[in-house]
Design a protein around this motif. Structure first.
Motif, PDB file in Angstrom:
ATOM      1  N   MET A   1       0.723  -1.183  -0.141  1.00 29.07           N
ATOM      2  CA  MET A   1       0.007   0.097  -0.014  1.00 29.07           C
ATOM      3  C   MET A   1       1.112   1.356   0.120  1.00 29.07           C
ATOM      4  SD  MET A   1      -3.334   1.086  -0.361  1.00 29.07           S
ATOM      5  CE  MET A   1      -3.871   2.411  -0.404  1.00 29.07           C
ATOM      6  N   ALA A   2       1.813   1.253   0.969  1.00 27.41           N
ATOM      7  CA  ALA A   2       2.739   2.422   0.798  1.00 27.41           C
ATOM      8  C   ALA A   2       3.550   2.581  -0.353  1.00 27.41           C
ATOM      9  CB  ALA A   2       3.677   2.262   1.972  1.00 27.41           C
ATOM     10  N   HIS A   3       3.945   1.405  -1.101  1.00 27.63           N
ATOM     11  CA  HIS A   3       4.515   1.396  -2.405  1.00 27.63           C
ATOM     12  C   HIS A   3       3.522   2.189  -3.391  1.00 27.63           C
ATOM     13  CE1 HIS A   3       8.141  -0.197  -3.265  1.00 27.63           C
ATOM     14  NE2 HIS A   3       8.206  -1.331  -2.724  1.00 27.63           N
ATOM     15  N   ALA A   4       2.416   1.820  -3.552  1.00 23.82           N
ATOM     16  CA  ALA A   4       1.182   2.297  -4.451  1.00 23.82           C
ATOM     17  C   ALA A   4       1.421   3.900  -4.065  1.00 23.82           C
ATOM     18  CB  ALA A   4       0.104   1.742  -4.307  1.00 23.82           C
ATOM     19  N   ILE A   5       1.283   4.318  -2.891  1.00 26.18           N
ATOM     20  CA  ILE A   5       1.171   5.644  -2.536  1.00 26.18           C
ATOM     21  C   ILE A   5       2.514   6.384  -3.043  1.00 26.18           C
ATOM     22  CG2 ILE A   5       1.104   7.496  -0.803  1.00 26.18           C
ATOM     23  CD1 ILE A   5      -0.812   5.606   0.691  1.00 26.18           C
ATOM     24  N   GLU A   6       3.715   5.687  -2.911  1.00 28.76           N
ATOM     25  CA  GLU A   6       4.834   6.320  -3.078  1.00 28.76           C
ATOM     26  C   GLU A   6       5.079   6.451  -4.851  1.00 28.76           C
ATOM     27  OE1 GLU A   6       8.822   7.564  -2.732  1.00 28.76           O
ATOM     28  OE2 GLU A   6       7.092   7.613  -1.611  1.00 28.76           O
ATOM     29  N   ASP A   7       4.389   5.122  -5.433  1.00 28.19           N
ATOM     30  CA  ASP A   7       4.457   5.374  -6.892  1.00 28.19           C
ATOM     31  C   ASP A   7       3.639   6.308  -7.363  1.00 28.19           C
ATOM     32  OD1 ASP A   7       6.137   2.993  -6.868  1.00 28.19           O
ATOM     33  OD2 ASP A   7       4.569   1.718  -7.611  1.00 28.19           O
ATOM     34  N   GLU A   8       2.672   6.456  -6.878  1.00 29.40           N
ATOM     35  CA  GLU A   8       1.733   7.589  -7.384  1.00 29.40           C
ATOM     36  C   GLU A   8       2.499   8.935  -7.232  1.00 29.40           C
ATOM     37  OE1 GLU A   8      -3.023   9.297  -6.751  1.00 29.40           O
ATOM     38  OE2 GLU A   8      -2.340   7.295  -6.130  1.00 29.40           O
ATOM     39  N   ARG A   9       3.088   9.119  -5.926  1.00 26.68           N
ATOM     40  CA  ARG A   9       3.566  10.484  -5.687  1.00 26.68           C
ATOM     41  C   ARG A   9       4.708  10.861  -6.753  1.00 26.68           C
ATOM     42  NH1 ARG A   9       7.777  12.660  -3.300  1.00 26.68           N
ATOM     43  NH2 ARG A   9       8.486  10.528  -2.623  1.00 26.68           N
ATOM     44  N   ARG A  10       5.367   9.670  -7.122  1.00 30.30           N
ATOM     45  CA  ARG A  10       6.726   9.825  -7.976  1.00 30.30           C
ATOM     46  C   ARG A  10       6.139  10.343  -9.372  1.00 30.30           C
ATOM     47  NH1 ARG A  10      11.028   5.291  -8.107  1.00 30.30           N
ATOM     48  NH2 ARG A  10       8.952   4.129  -8.224  1.00 30.30           N
ATOM     49  N   HIS A  11       4.950   9.505  -9.713  1.00 35.12           N
ATOM     50  CA  HIS A  11       4.400   9.720 -10.896  1.00 35.12           C
ATOM     51  C   HIS A  11       3.817  11.260 -11.093  1.00 35.12           C
ATOM     52  CE1 HIS A  11       1.194   9.362 -14.141  1.00 35.12           C
ATOM     53  NE2 HIS A  11       1.886   8.388 -14.700  1.00 35.12           N
ATOM     54  N   GLU A  12       3.311  11.562  -9.948  1.00 33.57           N
ATOM     55  CA  GLU A  12       2.699  13.279  -9.991  1.00 33.57           C
ATOM     56  C   GLU A  12       3.732  14.000 -10.053  1.00 33.57           C
ATOM     57  OE1 GLU A  12      -0.284  13.800  -6.929  1.00 33.57           O
ATOM     58  OE2 GLU A  12      -1.428  12.290  -7.934  1.00 33.57           O
ATOM     59  N   GLU A  13       4.819  13.771  -9.374  1.00 35.48           N
ATOM     60  CA  GLU A  13       5.760  14.768  -9.440  1.00 35.48           C
ATOM     61  C   GLU A  13       6.586  14.699 -10.725  1.00 35.48           C
ATOM     62  OE1 GLU A  13       7.718  14.430  -4.838  1.00 35.48           O
ATOM     63  OE2 GLU A  13       9.113  13.644  -6.548  1.00 35.48           O
ATOM     64  N   ALA A  14       6.736  13.431 -11.405  1.00 38.65           N
ATOM     65  CA  ALA A  14       7.493  13.691 -12.749  1.00 38.65           C
ATOM     66  C   ALA A  14       6.420  14.360 -13.719  1.00 38.65           C
ATOM     67  CB  ALA A  14       7.621  11.957 -13.218  1.00 38.65           C
ATOM     68  N   GLN A  15       5.233  13.922 -13.581  1.00 37.07           N
ATOM     69  CA  GLN A  15       4.255  14.702 -14.564  1.00 37.07           C
ATOM     70  C   GLN A  15       4.262  16.344 -14.206  1.00 37.07           C
ATOM     71  OE1 GLN A  15      -0.045  14.103 -13.706  1.00 37.07           O
ATOM     72  NE2 GLN A  15      -0.359  13.784 -15.679  1.00 37.07           N
ATOM     73  N   ALA A  16       4.477  16.553 -13.190  1.00 36.93           N
ATOM     74  CA  ALA A  16       4.278  18.184 -12.812  1.00 36.93           C
ATOM     75  C   ALA A  16       5.624  18.783 -13.512  1.00 36.93           C
ATOM     76  CB  ALA A  16       3.954  18.185 -11.636  1.00 36.93           C
ATOM     77  N   HIS A  17       6.878  17.951 -13.466  1.00 34.85           N
ATOM     78  CA  HIS A  17       8.062  18.551 -13.598  1.00 34.85           C
ATOM     79  C   HIS A  17       8.186  18.623 -15.225  1.00 34.85           C
ATOM     80  CE1 HIS A  17      12.464  18.944 -13.802  1.00 34.85           C
ATOM     81  NE2 HIS A  17      12.147  18.111 -14.954  1.00 34.85           N
ATOM     82  N   ILE A  18       7.490  17.272 -15.595  1.00 29.09           N
ATOM     83  CA  ILE A  18       7.754  17.302 -17.282  1.00 29.09           C
ATOM     84  C   ILE A  18       6.842  18.534 -18.232  1.00 29.09           C
ATOM     85  CG2 ILE A  18       6.956  15.863 -19.271  1.00 29.09           C
ATOM     86  CD1 ILE A  18       8.609  13.823 -18.627  1.00 29.09           C
ATOM     87  N   ARG A  19       5.630  18.630 -17.347  1.00 32.10           N
ATOM     88  CA  ARG A  19       4.727  19.572 -18.020  1.00 32.10           C
ATOM     89  C   ARG A  19       5.197  20.987 -17.655  1.00 32.10           C
ATOM     90  NH1 ARG A  19       0.666  22.941 -17.001  1.00 32.10           N
ATOM     91  NH2 ARG A  19      -1.092  22.946 -18.547  1.00 32.10           N
ATOM     92  N   ALA A  20       5.661  21.357 -16.450  1.00 33.86           N
ATOM     93  CA  ALA A  20       6.217  22.698 -16.387  1.00 33.86           C
ATOM     94  C   ALA A  20       7.275  22.951 -17.416  1.00 33.86           C
ATOM     95  CB  ALA A  20       6.749  22.780 -14.905  1.00 33.86           C
ATOM     96  N   THR A  21       8.346  22.144 -17.452  1.00 36.72           N
ATOM     97  CA  THR A  21       9.458  22.131 -18.578  1.00 36.72           C
ATOM     98  C   THR A  21       8.918  22.317 -19.857  1.00 36.72           C
ATOM     99  OG1 THR A  21      10.753  20.584 -17.195  1.00 36.72           O
ATOM    100  CG2 THR A  21      11.545  21.219 -19.369  1.00 36.72           C
ATOM    101  N   ILE A  22       8.044  21.671 -20.336  1.00 38.14           N
ATOM    102  CA  ILE A  22       7.585  21.669 -21.777  1.00 38.14           C
ATOM    103  C   ILE A  22       6.598  23.101 -21.640  1.00 38.14           C
ATOM    104  CG2 ILE A  22       5.749  20.917 -23.415  1.00 38.14           C
ATOM    105  CD1 ILE A  22       6.768  18.014 -22.517  1.00 38.14           C
ATOM    106  N   MET A  23       5.940  23.436 -21.024  1.00 34.82           N
ATOM    107  CA  MET A  23       5.133  24.723 -20.929  1.00 34.82           C
ATOM    108  C   MET A  23       6.363  25.955 -20.988  1.00 34.82           C
ATOM    109  SD  MET A  23       2.470  26.357 -20.664  1.00 34.82           S
ATOM    110  CE  MET A  23       0.950  25.739 -20.130  1.00 34.82           C
ATOM    111  N   ASN A  24       7.395  26.184 -19.999  1.00 31.66           N
ATOM    112  CA  ASN A  24       8.349  26.831 -20.348  1.00 31.66           C
ATOM    113  C   ASN A  24       9.037  27.066 -21.551  1.00 31.66           C
ATOM    114  OD1 ASN A  24       7.733  27.635 -17.514  1.00 31.66           O
ATOM    115  ND2 ASN A  24       9.584  26.480 -16.838  1.00 31.66           N
TER     116      ASN A  24
END
Ligand SMILES: [Zn+2]
Length: 105
Positions: A1-24
């Motif tokens: 369960m902690a793994h799934a939450i950790e995976d989701e957090r990493r996924h969201e961080e990666a998504q936000a990072h890539i989106r902000a980079t591409i937007m810039n």
């Protein structure tokens, strides 16, 4: 369960990072070149395709990366197209951190 939450957090961080980079970069390229939005969008989509090609090539043939990923071009490209279509729709933006577009007046 902690793994799934950790995976989701990493996924969201990666998504936000890539989106902000591409937007810039998107705003920067439009500002510097004066090219219209859809021309720059198409260049961004082509860049994703080209990064796919290069990554897939690095995972095929002799000297392939040993991480275990096996590119399957047809289903991989289907998945990329679905992701693009889903993200283009207004309703699919609930996970995106909408940010004000820089440079609009
Ligand atoms: Zn690999």
């Amino acid at each position: 369960m902690a793994h799934a939450i950790e995976d989701e957090r990493r996924h969201e961080e990666a998504q936000a990072h890539i989106r902000a980079t591409i937007m810039n970069e998107f705003c920067e390229v439009m500002r510097k070149t004066g090219l219209p939005p859809m021309v720059v969008m198409r260049l961004a989509a082509q860049a994703v395709g080209s990064v796919y090609r290069e990554t897939a090539d690095a995972h095929s043939g002799p000297g392939a990366c040993a991480c275990g990923w096996c590119p399957r071009q047809e289903s991989d490209v289907d998945m990329l197209c679905s992701a693009l279509l889903a993200a283009c729709g207004r309703r699919s933006s609930r996970n995106l951190h909408l940010m004000p577009i820089a440079g609009t007046a």
